[in-house]
Write a protein that holds these residues in place. Structure first.
Motif, short mmCIF file in Angstrom:
data_model
loop_
_atom_site.label_atom_id
_atom_site.label_comp_id
_atom_site.label_asym_id
_atom_site.label_seq_id
_atom_site.Cartn_x
_atom_site.Cartn_y
_atom_site.Cartn_z
N TYR A 46 -5.92 6.42 -3.39
CA TYR A 46 -5.16 5.43 -2.64
C TYR A 46 -5.69 4.04 -2.96
O TYR A 46 -6.90 3.82 -2.99
N ARG B 288 -5.07 -0.40 -2.41
CA ARG B 288 -4.53 -1.41 -1.50
C ARG B 288 -4.17 -2.67 -2.26
O ARG B 288 -4.96 -3.15 -3.08
N MET C 235 -3.83 -6.53 -1.87
CA MET C 235 -4.36 -7.53 -0.97
C MET C 235 -3.86 -8.91 -1.40
O MET C 235 -3.63 -9.15 -2.59
N SER D 277 -13.80 -3.86 -2.36
CA SER D 277 -13.00 -4.15 -1.17
C SER D 277 -13.70 -5.16 -0.27
O SER D 277 -13.08 -6.12 0.21
N PRO E 267 -5.23 -6.96 3.47
CA PRO E 267 -4.38 -5.86 2.98
C PRO E 267 -2.92 -6.08 3.36
O PRO E 267 -2.61 -6.50 4.46
N ARG F 90 0.04 -0.34 0.59
CA ARG F 90 -0.74 0.76 0.03
C ARG F 90 -0.01 1.35 -1.17
O ARG F 90 1.20 1.52 -1.15
#
Length: 293
Positions: free
Chosen positions: A127, A129, A131, A272, A282, A285
């Motif tokens: 997974y 993200r 941003m 992150s 974020p 996804r």
């Protein structure tokens, strides 16, 4: 409906960008692309990109889509089936001694995508993200940072390869793939930087891309930080933070509305946290689906 060799590139791109993508050496249009037509209207496509090198696993990337007006009619399943079959052909030609994994990387919010992937045997394995940073209140930074140039281009590529050695799914990028995938029509050299340590050795990089078609469609000029990396021996020394601050400042000064990037939360580099501290938040996804054959 009829099928036709060819294929096209993905989201909101101009014709010149499509030509660059589908002409990539690792696309193999003859064996790895199909377009679906309803009469004379193209309604979907699938395109395969294989890896130039592989260790134990050869990851083949499947890209494609179906026009929204033709979804939920089984075309996506047929395209995925054709894509997997093409992936096996390309795998047998280029890395027959390795284990084949077919990857699909897509936003998690696409309606029906999860059902389609699972129906074809794919499982979610990673997974990511997306941003974003609004580019407000960015400050200058003092550091030994230099912009991209033709002379430093190979330093950029070599630092990228070394910085991502311990990242999931990453393999080295040879020069021709670097030029096709990175230093192309969407590359923004004025917002791409190399960080050098006191000795002059390159220690980190940041590469920016931007898509004019996205800007035209959304009215938002986005500086997408495609690659942000630091050599392992230089991590946790503030190099990535300095690169981000420098690039954010440059993007703001050049009239961009925001900056964005996609991060793997499980990255061993702790990226992150670095991005969050730099002001990124974020927004979406992405899911990496994989089929082991």
């Amino acid at each position: 409906m009829r099928w036709w060799p060819g294929g096209a590139a993905g989201d909101l791109v101009r014709a010149v960008e499509v030509a660059g993508r589908i002409g990539a050496r690792y696309a193999d249009l003859e064996r790895g692309s199909l377009a679906a037509f309803d009469g004379d209207t193209m309604i979907g496509y699938v395109k395969i990109r294989f890896k130039p090198s592989a260790d134990e696993v050869h990851r083949v990337f499947l890209d494609g889509g179906v026009h929204p007006a033709h979804r939920r009619r089984g075309f996506g399943a047929r395209l995925v089936e054709a894509g997997v079959a093409a992936a096996k052909v390309l795998h047998a030609r280029h890395h027959p001694g390795r284990r084949l994994v077919v990857d699909v990387h897509r936003p998690g919010h696409i309606a029906g995508l999860a059902e389609l992937m699972r129906s074809q045997g794919f499982e979610p394995v990673r997974y990511f993200r997306r941003m974003e940073h609004t580019l407000r209140d960015v400050s200058p930074v003092r550091a030994r940072i230099e912009p991209w140039s033709q002379e430093s281009d190979d330093d950029f590529r070599r630092v990228r390869n070394a910085a991502f050695e311990d990242h999931w799914g990453a393999v080295p990028m040879p020069t021709d793939l670097w030029r096709n995938k990175i230093v192309n029509q969407t590359f923004r050299p004025e917002i791409s930087f190399l960080h050098r340590e006191a000795t002059g050795a390159a220690a980190g990089l940041l590469v920016t891309m931007s898509w004019d078609a996205d800007t035209e469609a959304t009215g938002i000029r986005d500086a997408h930080f495609m690659i942000v990396g630091t050599l392992r021996e230089h991590r946790k020394r503030g190099f990535a933070t300095a690169l981000l601050a420098h690039a954010l400042r440059a993007a703001a000064e050049q009239g961009y509305d925001r900056a964005s990037l996609v991060v793997d939360p499980a990255s061993p580099s702790g990226a992150s946290g670095v991005f969050e501290r730099a002001g990124f938040v974020p927004e979406a996804r992405y899911i990496r689906w994989a089929l082991e054959t």
